[in-house]
Design an enzyme around this catalytic site. Sequence first.
Site, PDB file in Angstrom:
ATOM      1  N   SER A  63       0.833  -1.204   0.000  1.00  0.00           N
ATOM      2  CA  SER A  63       0.000   0.000   0.000  1.00  0.00           C
ATOM      3  C   SER A  63       0.868   1.255   0.000  1.00  0.00           C
ATOM      4  O   SER A  63       1.634   1.489  -0.919  1.00  0.00           O
ATOM      5  CB  SER A  63      -0.954  -0.048   1.201  1.00  0.00           C
ATOM      6  OG  SER A  63      -1.922   0.968   1.119  1.00  0.00           O
TER       7      SER A  63
ATOM      8  N   ASP B 197      -6.272  -4.230  -0.946  1.00  0.00           N
ATOM      9  CA  ASP B 197      -5.048  -3.817  -0.242  1.00  0.00           C
ATOM     10  C   ASP B 197      -4.232  -5.028   0.207  1.00  0.00           C
ATOM     11  O   ASP B 197      -4.761  -5.961   0.806  1.00  0.00           O
ATOM     12  CB  ASP B 197      -5.456  -2.979   0.977  1.00  0.00           C
ATOM     13  CG  ASP B 197      -4.274  -2.228   1.565  1.00  0.00           C
ATOM     14  OD1 ASP B 197      -3.267  -2.884   1.884  1.00  0.00           O
ATOM     15  OD2 ASP B 197      -4.366  -0.999   1.708  1.00  0.00           O
TER      16      ASP B 197
END
Length: 513
Positions: A214, A358
């Site tokens: 991320s 994610d």
Amino acid sequence: MQVSQSRRQCREEARRHSCRSSCGLHPGVQALVGGYIGGLVPKLKYDSKSQPEEQEEAIKGEQAVSKDKNAEEKKRLSLQREKIIARVSIDNRTRALVQALRRTTDPKLCINRVEELTFHLLEFPEGKGVAVKEKIIPYLLRLRQIKDETLQAAVREILALIGYVDPVKGRGIRILTIDGGGTRGLVALQTLRKLVELTQKPVHQLFDYICGVSTGAILAFMLGLFHMPLDECEELYRKLGADVFSQNFIVGTVKMSWSHAFYDSQTWETILKDKMGSSLMIETARNPTCPKVAAVSTIVNRGITPKAFVFRNYGHFPGVNSHYLGGCQYKMWQAIRASSAAPGYFAEYALGNDLHQDGGLVLNNPSALAMHECKCLWPDVPLECIVSLGTGRYESDVRNTMTYTSLRTKLSNVISSATDTEEVHIMLDGLLPPDTYFRFNPVMCENIPLDESRNEKLDQLQLEGLQYIERNEEKMKKLAEILSQEKTTLQKINDWIKLKTDMYEGLPFFSKL
């Protein structure tokens, strides 16, 4: 006539037996009589008219089943034959491209041949094994010695795609991993700033492998692939936070209800495309100073269990299989978009047949993954050090009196529990030798959210990161000392011998192109 009479007597006896049974005849007598009658009653036979019809229907049914089985078998064989033909075609095409490259003497034509082979192997990765058997690596390594920058860049790309790796920078493998954490990535930047100050080297020259999740993936790309100075990274980081996380609460809540994303995912995609362009991950290997870099996402539509997916700027050598799914044929902006698709913040990202979210959902601390990937790349090289950067953690035992939480708060709590990084830290800290594993993750005095965009809060993050580094200055100096160590003379000689062996496999060292 006697048989008929006997049958009537039997039936009459059975009737009387039935009457006596209803009056409570002993069970043993019933069994005896029943056995006697059973032996006299002949077996029933099929009606002579219906038997051929049933046999005919049975034969037709068997024939139909046989036809279905034959059809399935033919289909299976046909598919198998098509796969064999396709594989043979790919192998033959690979051999033809390798032979055409080896016959080429003009450097400009060489570039075209190398790129043509690269495109082929990107589309058909299974051809890498054939190319290696055709001894393409020694030829490419010799081509790399020609003083033509364009040719050298093309050769470096295809070598990285095949999985060939150059020796590591130091005495062993040096790894940098960066956790996810939204704009809290400013904390990790302060640690890197101190490390660069102590070593007097940029981050991409200090490490062989950089991996992020991320926001950590964004930092990994800025530092490892684009070689941005830390001041520029911080400035861009703050600007990204302001552009992406500036969202009216009411508008965001409405978006959350129908897209499960509080922020505008399309705006985020546009920013990524504008900053990173359309280059593929593998194309960054053209730069000789780029380390191996990876971004981690989570695939959520392959089975019940979410799976980590690694966007790489390298390939694995034929026969080497990573435990993790991944590839190098994707664009850089796609890697960041997939890795940062946090539920509740951005919409999930569809790429090919896969649905990405994610990477922190399964591996918010990618240290163990990075170690595994490095062992696939350099199986015989020891680990010198691994630096793991957190984005700050908040610990509080204070209970509140809330009796209800919003949907966004619920999602935030789920993400926080799923993205815990300390379990991996505890495991590695206990397993790895002393002075090998360095973890920097300060305890924050306030629980600052992942999407914080206010300058005063970002300044607070920066200050807390600097204070943490000051408290751990001795640890930082020890790490800087390890990263500053040069290779021994024996290691340099071994690296030279390995390179010459790879270049002239089966040939004398003085062989020419």
